[in-house]
Design a protein around this motif. Structure first.
Motif, PDB file in Angstrom:
ATOM      1  N   PRO A 251      -1.650  20.265 -32.370  1.00 14.76           N
ATOM      2  CA  PRO A 251      -1.444  19.189 -32.977  1.00 14.76           C
ATOM      3  C   PRO A 251      -2.031  19.420 -34.464  1.00 14.76           C
ATOM      4  O   PRO A 251      -3.295  19.684 -34.365  1.00 14.76           O
ATOM      5  N   SER A 252      -1.336  18.792 -35.509  1.00 17.12           N
ATOM      6  CA  SER A 252      -2.353  18.600 -36.776  1.00 17.12           C
ATOM      7  C   SER A 252      -3.391  17.572 -36.779  1.00 17.12           C
ATOM      8  O   SER A 252      -4.236  17.483 -37.355  1.00 17.12           O
ATOM      9  N   LYS A 253      -3.108  16.713 -35.906  1.00 18.66           N
ATOM     10  CA  LYS A 253      -3.598  15.320 -35.974  1.00 18.66           C
ATOM     11  C   LYS A 253      -3.426  14.662 -34.322  1.00 18.66           C
ATOM     12  O   LYS A 253      -2.490  14.973 -33.724  1.00 18.66           O
ATOM     13  N   GLY A 254      -4.296  13.913 -34.100  1.00 15.39           N
ATOM     14  CA  GLY A 254      -4.235  12.813 -32.967  1.00 15.39           C
ATOM     15  C   GLY A 254      -5.131  13.157 -32.074  1.00 15.39           C
ATOM     16  O   GLY A 254      -5.840  14.261 -31.961  1.00 15.39           O
ATOM     17  N   ALA A 255      -5.148  12.736 -30.864  1.00 18.03           N
ATOM     18  CA  ALA A 255      -6.215  12.702 -30.051  1.00 18.03           C
ATOM     19  C   ALA A 255      -5.413  12.559 -28.686  1.00 18.03           C
ATOM     20  O   ALA A 255      -4.588  11.844 -28.411  1.00 18.03           O
ATOM     21  N   CYS A 256      -6.192  13.102 -27.698  1.00 15.44           N
ATOM     22  CA  CYS A 256      -5.301  13.090 -26.226  1.00 15.44           C
ATOM     23  C   CYS A 256      -6.572  12.794 -25.360  1.00 15.44           C
ATOM     24  O   CYS A 256      -7.742  13.359 -25.391  1.00 15.44           O
TER      25      CYS A 256
ATOM     26  N   GLU B 169      -3.999   3.545 -12.271  1.00 16.67           N
ATOM     27  CA  GLU B 169      -4.692   3.510 -13.704  1.00 16.67           C
ATOM     28  C   GLU B 169      -4.225   4.565 -14.664  1.00 16.67           C
ATOM     29  O   GLU B 169      -3.704   5.491 -14.183  1.00 16.67           O
ATOM     30  N   PRO B 170      -4.457   4.593 -15.882  1.00 16.99           N
ATOM     31  CA  PRO B 170      -3.795   5.652 -17.004  1.00 16.99           C
ATOM     32  C   PRO B 170      -4.608   6.788 -16.496  1.00 16.99           C
ATOM     33  O   PRO B 170      -5.979   6.703 -16.496  1.00 16.99           O
ATOM     34  N   VAL B 171      -3.967   7.762 -16.633  1.00 18.14           N
ATOM     35  CA  VAL B 171      -4.473   9.307 -16.316  1.00 18.14           C
ATOM     36  C   VAL B 171      -4.639   9.928 -17.943  1.00 18.14           C
ATOM     37  O   VAL B 171      -5.610  10.445 -18.186  1.00 18.14           O
ATOM     38  N   LEU B 172      -3.402   9.904 -18.668  1.00 15.66           N
ATOM     39  CA  LEU B 172      -3.284  10.621 -19.978  1.00 15.66           C
ATOM     40  C   LEU B 172      -3.042   9.573 -20.788  1.00 15.66           C
ATOM     41  O   LEU B 172      -2.045   8.777 -20.663  1.00 15.66           O
ATOM     42  N   THR B 173      -3.691   9.567 -21.955  1.00 10.53           N
ATOM     43  CA  THR B 173      -3.339   8.704 -23.001  1.00 10.53           C
ATOM     44  C   THR B 173      -3.202   9.762 -24.282  1.00 10.53           C
ATOM     45  O   THR B 173      -4.166  10.391 -24.806  1.00 10.53           O
ATOM     46  N   VAL B 174      -2.165   9.715 -24.892  1.00  8.96           N
ATOM     47  CA  VAL B 174      -1.702  10.412 -26.091  1.00  8.96           C
ATOM     48  C   VAL B 174      -1.642   9.431 -27.259  1.00  8.96           C
ATOM     49  O   VAL B 174      -1.132   8.458 -27.214  1.00  8.96           O
ATOM     50  N   ALA B 175      -2.433   9.705 -28.539  1.00 12.29           N
ATOM     51  CA  ALA B 175      -2.357   8.756 -29.534  1.00 12.29           C
ATOM     52  C   ALA B 175      -2.335   9.472 -30.818  1.00 12.29           C
ATOM     53  O   ALA B 175      -2.808  10.367 -31.095  1.00 12.29           O
ATOM     54  N   GLY B 176      -1.393   9.179 -31.750  1.00 13.84           N
ATOM     55  CA  GLY B 176      -1.097   9.809 -32.936  1.00 13.84           C
ATOM     56  C   GLY B 176      -0.873  11.305 -33.162  1.00 13.84           C
ATOM     57  O   GLY B 176      -1.264  11.686 -34.025  1.00 13.84           O
ATOM     58  N   TYR B 177      -0.414  11.591 -31.928  1.00  9.73           N
ATOM     59  CA  TYR B 177       0.011  13.325 -32.288  1.00  9.73           C
ATOM     60  C   TYR B 177       0.988  13.614 -33.258  1.00  9.73           C
ATOM     61  O   TYR B 177       1.968  13.237 -33.372  1.00  9.73           O
ATOM     62  N   CYS B 178       0.442  14.544 -34.135  1.00  8.61           N
ATOM     63  CA  CYS B 178       1.408  14.864 -35.415  1.00  8.61           C
ATOM     64  C   CYS B 178       1.434  16.395 -35.283  1.00  8.61           C
ATOM     65  O   CYS B 178       0.307  17.055 -35.026  1.00  8.61           O
ATOM     66  N   HIS B 179       2.596  17.088 -35.884  1.00  6.77           N
ATOM     67  CA  HIS B 179       2.689  18.388 -35.998  1.00  6.77           C
ATOM     68  C   HIS B 179       3.110  18.661 -37.565  1.00  6.77           C
ATOM     69  O   HIS B 179       4.134  17.729 -37.848  1.00  6.77           O
ATOM     70  N   PRO B 180       2.800  19.631 -38.287  1.00  2.11           N
ATOM     71  CA  PRO B 180       3.401  19.771 -39.577  1.00  2.11           C
ATOM     72  C   PRO B 180       4.985  19.540 -39.675  1.00  2.11           C
ATOM     73  O   PRO B 180       5.725  18.974 -40.616  1.00  2.11           O
ATOM     74  N   THR B 181       5.575  20.109 -38.732  1.00  2.00           N
ATOM     75  CA  THR B 181       6.780  20.353 -38.894  1.00  2.00           C
ATOM     76  C   THR B 181       7.885  19.752 -37.530  1.00  2.00           C
ATOM     77  O   THR B 181       8.990  19.656 -37.860  1.00  2.00           O
ATOM     78  N   GLU B 182       7.176  19.724 -36.646  1.00  3.24           N
ATOM     79  CA  GLU B 182       7.948  19.700 -35.471  1.00  3.24           C
ATOM     80  C   GLU B 182       8.047  18.109 -34.712  1.00  3.24           C
ATOM     81  O   GLU B 182       9.089  17.570 -34.310  1.00  3.24           O
ATOM     82  N   PHE B 183       6.914  17.645 -34.861  1.00  6.19           N
ATOM     83  CA  PHE B 183       6.768  16.012 -34.467  1.00  6.19           C
ATOM     84  C   PHE B 183       5.848  15.127 -35.256  1.00  6.19           C
ATOM     85  O   PHE B 183       4.851  15.988 -35.987  1.00  6.19           O
ATOM     86  N   ALA B 184       5.980  13.820 -35.117  1.00 12.52           N
ATOM     87  CA  ALA B 184       4.955  12.978 -35.773  1.00 12.52           C
ATOM     88  C   ALA B 184       4.876  11.692 -35.138  1.00 12.52           C
ATOM     89  O   ALA B 184       5.603  11.168 -34.189  1.00 12.52           O
ATOM     90  N   ASP B 185       3.565  11.168 -35.107  1.00  9.86           N
ATOM     91  CA  ASP B 185       3.142   9.855 -34.337  1.00  9.86           C
ATOM     92  C   ASP B 185       3.612   9.716 -32.842  1.00  9.86           C
ATOM     93  O   ASP B 185       4.213   8.741 -32.519  1.00  9.86           O
ATOM     94  N   ILE B 186       3.380  10.617 -32.087  1.00 11.83           N
ATOM     95  CA  ILE B 186       3.666  10.677 -30.674  1.00 11.83           C
ATOM     96  C   ILE B 186       2.330   9.869 -30.029  1.00 11.83           C
ATOM     97  O   ILE B 186       1.198  10.316 -30.254  1.00 11.83           O
ATOM     98  N   ALA B 187       2.635   8.683 -29.475  1.00  6.32           N
ATOM     99  CA  ALA B 187       1.628   8.187 -28.670  1.00  6.32           C
ATOM    100  C   ALA B 187       2.161   7.376 -27.287  1.00  6.32           C
ATOM    101  O   ALA B 187       3.330   6.973 -27.216  1.00  6.32           O
TER     102      ALA B 187
END
Ligand code: ATP
Ligand code: ATP
Ligand code: MG
Ligand code: MG
Lengths: 323, 306, 512, 331
Positions: C315-320, C265-283
């Protein structure tokens, strides 16, 4: 580079604002003659800050500068009492100061003892040495020859010799730091000691050189101090080392080494000098002085840290475009 | 058996106290069975003096005569000394009454207060602004004298005291404060510095500002240190009591008290050798003598002595 | 296979080492090694981690002084008391670590220590800038000599290091793992450069763990094992298998030991992780028993994403979500509590606490478990450390030995042991085999599949395509701070990965 | 399949026993030095071996040593606090203000400690929260804290503390054992346990050796740093209570120069100024050595400045001599 520049610009603006504030209450303070006086008064701090800056650039600290100054000042006064001619005295104090700096430098270089420990120790030893030299006696104005006292005060082109020496010191150190291999080595050793070794620069030897420079400047300032205030005793310039470090910190010299400019150090010293001179003039109780300079130091550190903070690599195209 | 008397000074190396030490040795030679322990901290702190006094207590000296860096901070330690049977007096700069048996003032505070303002007034026939340059913020005697001076300031209506600054008994700080005074009060006519460090620094500042003749520096200083400034005219006159006499008298008093030959109580008189005798007031305080004024006429005579 | 020291073609070596011994407190890094470098030839130096390769480089460049043995230049014994002296003798090196000055300009970095001077003896800044520009152009690096090094990317920094080595007119050029930080394009340019230098008659020492590259550019080989000389010869006469055999003393299975996964089963779910300068929309979603590969070019932002998951940056945005619970991770302590652990890329700085003994390194995040009411229990600590170091086959003298005295590979094992001892749910391995020799590499791979089989969820960040393909159940490719694509099963081909990483062709349609 | 690749090998826990290590340690050397100086003093002065004198002499170091324990932890963690003397001044001033307002002894003590904690929190906030270098931050707060004291007091002083308050700096618990000695011993024990026997202490060592790796190991580095500044502030507050009580008065210049003496004790105690290593036992011994040296020389009426030369030389020598020796041995 632009960040570096703006840091010095802001410091210059802060100094201008400070002057304006004092001038608004007391216009006489910004009269050229008075400003020249303030500069002259701050000359010892500037000279010591230049040396301290070189030391801090190499990731060290020299807490013994004030004690070195006092020892060389006393030596100058004693030599004067013994009839040694002034040019010889000048040479001797610079050499003595450099020698005392070399002791610090050797302990750091050859034995690898952290500089803060070395200079904490030599600080008390150098002061103690003055006591041993004189039995604690003071040398007063009447025991000094007129020529000895007159030299730093002699006015040339509107400024006393003491101020000119500071100007020359600033120019010399600026040239040394920006245009000579040794000067660049100061930055290299402090910026990345590991890489300095790979570039064929001896970290210890460079730190040694910085201590010698700091010591020589302290020795010279020792004579100037004693001649200017016309008194020499064990405790002159007691605690001055912290003012010197504070001047460097306010001037944006990174305490971790490797970054800072002569302009910054000079302005840091001037900032403190102006505060010290302005308080009595502006009629602020002298009891406020300490708290004010403490606040200035904290503000400067906070500001420098904020401007030094790395902006972060910009990986995101979008973020780049948005800016 | 010799009587060991410790002369504890504010800090070692200050000319004034070195002279007092001379006087103490003179008294010891006169008395014969006295050993003087001349000691003090390196810088003028109460904590340093306490360490010194603790080691004197440990050595069970017979008497301690102290010029205090702090009126109150020394009291507990000196009380302990008295509990252990040691005679404790203060001289020059006093200790609060609980901490000593008696205090020897070099002169009476009102006299000094009057003298310093009179010296300034004497050279200001038309009157004008004067300012005070004091020593450290914590030293007692300077501040008492200034208080006394202000009390009698009404007697000199022409003279206007415009401010007090502190040079902390540091040459450079005193110098800067003196400079500041001249800038703040362009019409300043005199600087009164009731401290031997301050008066020299102020005279130097006046000289460097080219204001000799405009601003007169006066107060309390040592002839040897002031000789040059009297000659240059930066200081027309100043006053001081003789520190040699002071060290001498303190030693005499400590000796007589330690030997039980005199008692420290209000109204008592204690002999002080060639200086005569002193009488204790209600606070167990005695004054040694009047301050003596030095000027161009007599400076050379004294500058080689102290 | 024992090789003869003389080359068949009869040329004399420019530079030779004879019987060089170098010891550090507790370690004999070099135990009498021999090395010969010939003009116009590339000699590959190979050996396991800690075999002493970099130490030889440092001896050759005057950074270390050998305890015994001699350096012969044109047959004459020489000494290099400083790096300067080695440079003056014509020996220059690109070191394994980038050893440069962040606060200085590119030109200054290239010329520090040997800057051109004016007649007055002052540094001639214009000449310095011009010459720097010329050298940089020569290696195809389009960099402004006046930029501050701090503002450059890691690959550009490496190019500056190369330019610095070339700014010295050298007869011997040493390259210690020069391609580790470079992208495909830059690697190709480096190879060209090596060819050019060969043609100029320079002797080149090339250190690498990558066999394809060794076979591509080297003429000769030398193998070290445990600080000892193990053999040398011509590339043409040797096979990969033989070299490996000589390096590790046994043959190593090159096949990735990936076992068939039993993904849960899923253990870790990352949704919409963003960072001002380094990364965006990581899911993405990570499941039990799964090894999820993260591929991308260096600087694609993979480490930044992982460090955000581990609470280093925010992260500036997103949930884990972990096991369905939403989690805002603000500190590493929180991540550890939640069962997420991270084996960093930068072992020396972020991994091991040098100065502390091995057992204390292992128990550092588990002190709450080994201790009681905040007090330490040493016996428990030793027990835990013993368990996990044995499981990882650590090589050390004792458990209270300073971890800084271990070789890089063994330090990595201590770091992994440290995290396994916390019994995590998710383990993130950032470049777990970077700079590790093939023996240890196989052990790490083996161990990874064992962990996955035990039900741990594993994220593996790697820049090596065979490793990613060989070990992962699924691969996410990142480019410029975003997820470029996700591949599974048959889609996991080298071509797909490279295209996605470089942003060629294929739309981002397959992203999760 | 992995068994073949992983031969079972047992790594021993230790190669040298802890006892053997202790014998060769810095602390052992310091203990020998302390005993040596003690014996020397006993021969040099007839007044030395007197319990009352020794008890008086303990005031030479007790207050500084209390702070030195906390400072040692701070330095082990790679930070430093140069504002401790100024914290004493400010805490003492606050107590003085409260005393003039009529506060009793318990309130004074609480306020003294609270001021210390507040100053520590301020330093800690600047260092841990805003990531500023502690050496310059505390040079700044050194001026600031003492400066506030000067603003409040100017050239005045607070005197007339309640009689009960004198107990802390002048009282005896039992025979010659002073209250300060008891606080000193209790603090030594507490900090010894905290640094060497707790998880917190372990994290302090980890941070001092490599704060980045400590953070990557799940340690709340900033929180630990903050707590260390708090502790240093607290100990300065306790020292302020003791010193104020001993002096019976407050002036803004109180405890000036304390910071450097405290750092000297810590370094002499074998704590690496670069962080990462050191022990409380070493600091205890160093404090005693300093106390013995100054008291012994004081009994011989050696001027204080000569004592400070001795201490300065000792500071360099204790680090230099072992290095020179090992250099000489290597040839
Ligand atoms: N300064 C040092 N102090 C102590 N030990 C060292 C030092 N430098 C290297 N060593 C040790 O010497 C051995 C050889 O290290 P070296 O760096 O030469 O290995 P290498 O072959 O370059 O390995 P890698 O492939 O990981 O780069 C290792 O065991 C290492 O731990
Ligand atoms: N300009 C730079 N200066 C210093 N370090 C850098 C720079 N760019 C990247 N790095 C470092 O290189 C590493 C890789 O950066 P990043 O996380 O952006 O890429 P990545 O895709 O994770 O690459 P990698 O495959 O190397 O992990 C990080 O540790 C980062 O701190
Ligand atoms: Mg290597
Ligand atoms: Mg990375």
């Amino acid at each position: 580079m632009s960040i570096l520049k703006s840091r010095e610009t802001i410091l210059a603006l802060a100094i201008a604002a400070l002057l304006a504030a004092v001038a608004s209450r007391f216009p006489g303070f910004v009269a050229p003659a008075n400003l020249a006086g303030v500069f002259t008064d701050t000359s010892p701090l500037i000279l010591l800050a230049l040396g301290q800056m070189a030391v801090i650039l190499t990731k060290c600290i020299d807490l013994s500068v004030a004690a070195n100054l006092a020892l060389c000042g006393m030596a100058a006064a004693l030599m004067n009492g013994a009839g040694v001619p002034l040019p010889l005295i000048l040479l001797a104090v610079v050499a003595l100061g450099a020698g005392l700096g070399a002791v610090n430098g050797l302990l750091v270089w050859k034995l690898g003892i952290p500089s803060i420990v070395v200079t904490l120790g030599t600080m008390t030893i150098y002061r103690g040495a003055i006591f041993l030299m004189t039995g604690g006696a003071w040398i007063n104005a009447h025991q000094m020859s007129e020529g000895f006292k007159a030299f730093p005060r002699a006015v040339i082109g509107g400024l006393p010799v003491m101020a000119w020496i500071a100007v020359a010191g600033v120019a010399g150190v600026a040239l040394l730091l920006t245009r000579t291999p040794l000067g660049r080595a100061f930055y290299a050793v402090g910026g990345n000691p590991h890489a300095a070794v790979y570039a064929g620069i001896s970290v210890g030897r460079t730190q040694f050189a910085a201590f010698v420079l700091s010591g020589a400047l302290a020795g010279l300032t020792g004579y100037l101090w004693v001649a200017r205030y016309a008194v020499a005793y064990v405790d002159i310039a007691g605690g001055f080392e912290l003012d010197v470090v504070a001047a460097c910190v306010i001037g944006g010299i990174a305490i971790a080494g490797g970054s800072g400019t002569v302009a910054g150090a000079v302005m840091g010293a001037l900032f403190l000098g102006i505060i010290k001179n302005a308080l009595p003039v502006a009629g602020i109780s002298p009891f406020w002085q300490m708290a004010i300079s403490g606040t200035a130091i904290l503000a400067a550190i906070a500001f420098n840290a904020a401007s030094r903070r790395e902006p972060g690599r910009i990986i995101l195209r979008q973020a780049e475009a948005a800016e | 058996e010799t009587t060991r008397i410790a002369l504890v000074v504010k800090a070692l190396g200050i000319g004034f106290f070195e002279a007092a030490h001379k006087g103490a040795e003179e008294a010891a030679a006169e008395l014969g069975d006295v050993e003087i322990i001349y000691t003090g901290p390196t810088d003028t702190t109460a904590e340093g003096q306490i360490e010194v006094i603790n080691s004197l207590i440990a050595q069970r000296v017979d008497a301690i005569a102290v010029s205090a860096n702090d009126t109150d901070a020394l009291v507990p330690t000196l009380k302990k000394a008295m509990d252990r049977g040691i005679t404790v007096i203060s001289w020059d700069s006093g200790v609060a009454p609980e901490g000593r048996m008696m205090h020897l003032d070099p002169s009476s505070a009102p006299l000094i207060g009057n003298t310093i303002i009179k010296l300034a007034a004497d050279h200001l026939p038309e009157g004008g602004e004067v300012a005070v340059l004091s020593a450290t913020t914590t030293s007692t005697n300077q501040n008492t004298w200034i208080e006394e001076m202000n009390k009698v300031a009404g007697n000199y209506p022409n003279v206007k005291v415009v401010g007090t600054v502190y040079g902390d008994d540091l040459a450079d700080k005193s110098y800067r404060e003196a400079q500041g005074l001249m800038q703040t009060y362009p019409n300043l006519k005199a600087i009164i510095a009731p401290t031997s460090v301050g008066i020299v620094a102020a005279a130097q500042a006046v000289t460097d500002a080219g204001k000799i003749g405009q601003v007169n520096v006066t107060g309390l200083g040592l002839p040897s240190e002031m000789a040059g400034h009297v000659k240059s005219g930066a200081s027309k006159s100043f006053a001081i009591w003789n520190p040699i006499d002071l060290g001498y008298s303190a030693t005499m008093i400590a000796y007589h008290l330690a030997k039980g030959e005199a008692k420290a109580e209000p109204g008592a008189t204690i002999p002080i050798g060639r200086m005569g005798e002193v009488t204790l007031d209600n606070n167990n305080t005695a004054a040694m003598a009047d301050p003596f004024t030095y000027d161009a006429s007599n400076i050379d005579q004294f500058s080689s002595i102290f | 296979m024992q090789a003869d020291p003389r080359p068949q073609d009869g040329a004399a070596p420019v530079l030779s080492l004879r019987g060089i011994v170098k010891t550090f407190p507790g370690v004999r890094a070099l135990g009498g090694v021999v090395l010969d470098l010939y003009p116009g030839q590339v000699t590959a130096l190979i050996g396991e981690n800690g075999a002493g390769k970099s130490t030889v480089v440092k001896v050759l460049t005057g950074i270390y002084q050998p305890d015994e043995g001699e350096i012969l230049l044109d047959g004459q014994p020489v000494r290099f008391p400083t790096a300067q002296a080695a440079g003056d003798a014509g020996v220059t090196a690109i070191h394994q670590e980038t050893v440069l000055f962040d606060d200085m300009t590119v030109a200054e970095n290239i010329f520090i220590g040997h800057a051109p001077r004016t007649r007055l003896g002052l540094i001639d800044r214009r000449a310095m800038r011009d010459r720097a520009r010329a050298i940089l152009r020569g290696i195809g690096a389009d960099l402004d000599p006046a930029t501050r090094l701090r503002d450059l990317g890691i690959a550009s920094k490496h190019l500056v290091a190369i330019a610095r080595a070339l700014s010295i007119d050298a007869r011997v050029v040493i390259m210690d793992e020069p391609t580790a930080a470079l992208s495909h394009k830059e690697i190709a340019e480096l190879y060209e450069l090596v060819e050019k230098m060969k043609a100029q008659g320079k002797a080149i020492l090339f250190i690498s763990h990558k066999f394809d590259e060794i076979f591509r550019i080297a003429d000769r080989w030398t193998v070290f094992r445990d600080g000892q000389f193990a053999g040398q010869g011509r590339m043409a006469d040797v096979t990969e298998g033989q070299l490996v055999q000589m390096m590790v003393g046994r043959s190593v299975d090159q096949i990735y030991p990936k076992r068939p996964a039993r993904i849960g089963e899923p253990v870790l779910t990352v949704a919409g992780y963003c960072h001002p300068t380094e990364f965006a929309d990581i899911a993405f979603t990570l499941r039990r028993g799964e090894i999820l590969g993260f591929y991308g070019l260096i600087g694609a932002g993979r480490s930044e994403v992982m460090q955000a998951l581990f609470g280093i940056t925010r992260p500036s945005k997103g949930a884990c979500r972990i096991d369905g619970r939403v989690l805002a991770i603000r500190s590493t302590a929180q991540a550890v509590d939640a069962g997420i652990v991270y084996v960093p890329e930068d072992r020396g700085r972020q991994g091991a606490v040098k100065g502390l003994p091995i057992f204390q390194n292992v128990t550092l995040p588990s002190l709450r478990r080994t201790g009681r009411h905040g007090f330490l229990r040493l016996a428990e600590e030793f027990r835990l450390a013993r368990d996990y170091t044995r499981r990882l086959d650590l090589r050390a003298a004792s458990l209270d030995q300073d971890v800084g005295l271990l070789s890089g590979g063994n330090q990595q094992k201590v770091v992994i042991a440290k995290w396994l001892a916390t019994r995590p749910r998710v383990i993130i391995l950032d470049e777990p085999t970077k700079g590790i020799d093939i023996g240890s590499k196989a052990a790490v791979h083996d161990f990874m599949s064992e962990l996955a089989a035990e039900g741990l969820a594993v994220i593996m960040v790697s820049s090596e395509i065979p490793e990613v393909l060989g070990m992962s159940d699924r691969v996410i490719v990142m480019r410029e701070g975003r997820i470029a694509a996700e591949f599974e099963g048959d889609q996991m081909t080298p071509e797909n990965l490279v295209r996605a990483a470089a942003g060629i062709g294929q739309p981002r349609g397959q992203a999760a | 399949m992995t068994a073949a690749l992983r031969p079972e090998r047992q790594i021993p826990d230790r190669l040298t026993s802890p006892a053997a290590r202790a014998l060769k340690s810095w602390e052992a050397l310091l203990a020998v030095v302390a005993v040596g100086i003690f014996v020397l003093n006993a021969f040099a002065s007839p007044y030395f071996l007197d319990p009352w004198n020794l008890s008086d002499a303990s005031f030479n170091f007790t207050e500084k040593a209390m702070i030195a324990f906390a400072m040692a932890m701070l330095i082990v963690a790679g930070e430093i606090d140069l504002s401790v003397g100024a914290i004493i001044a400010l805490a003492s001033t606050v107590m003085g203000l409260a005393m003039t307002a009529g506060a009793g002894t318990p309130v004074l003590v609480v306020l003294g400690l609270a001021t210390g904690l507040a100053c520590g929190a301020f330093n800690g906030l600047l260092v841990a929260r805003f990531g500023l270098p502690s050496i310059v931050v505390t040079i700044g707060t050194m001026s600031l804290f003492r400066g506030i004291s000067f603003i409040v007091l100017g050239d005045g002083a607070f005197t007339g503390y309640p009689p009960g308050f004198a107990w802390f700096g002048q009282g005896y618990v039992f025979w010659v054992i002073t209250v300060e000695l008891v606080i000193f011993a209790a603090a030594a024990l507490a900090f010894g346990v905290l640094l060497h026997r707790t998880s917190f202490g372990r994290t302090v060592f980890a941070i001092g050796n490599n704060s980045v790796a400590a953070r990557f190991s799940g340690i709340r580095v900033d929180r630990v740093r903050f707590v260390l500044f708090l502790l240093t502030g607290l100990m300065s507050g306790i020292a302020a209570v003791c010193l104020t009580s001993r002096l019976g008065s407050t002036r803004p210049s109180i405890a000036s120069g304390f910071e450097l003496e405290v750092v000297t004790i810590v370094v002499l105690g074998g704590v690496s100024i670069l962080g990462g290593s050191g022990s409380i036992a070493g600091v205890v011994l160093a404090a005693i050595v300093m106390g013995l040296v100054t008291f012994g020389l004081g009994l011989l009426n050696v001027p204080g400045i000569v004592m400070s030369i001795v201490v300065g030389a000792l500071l360099i020598a204790v680090i230099a001599v072992p290095r020179l020796w090992s250099m000489a041995r290597r040839g």
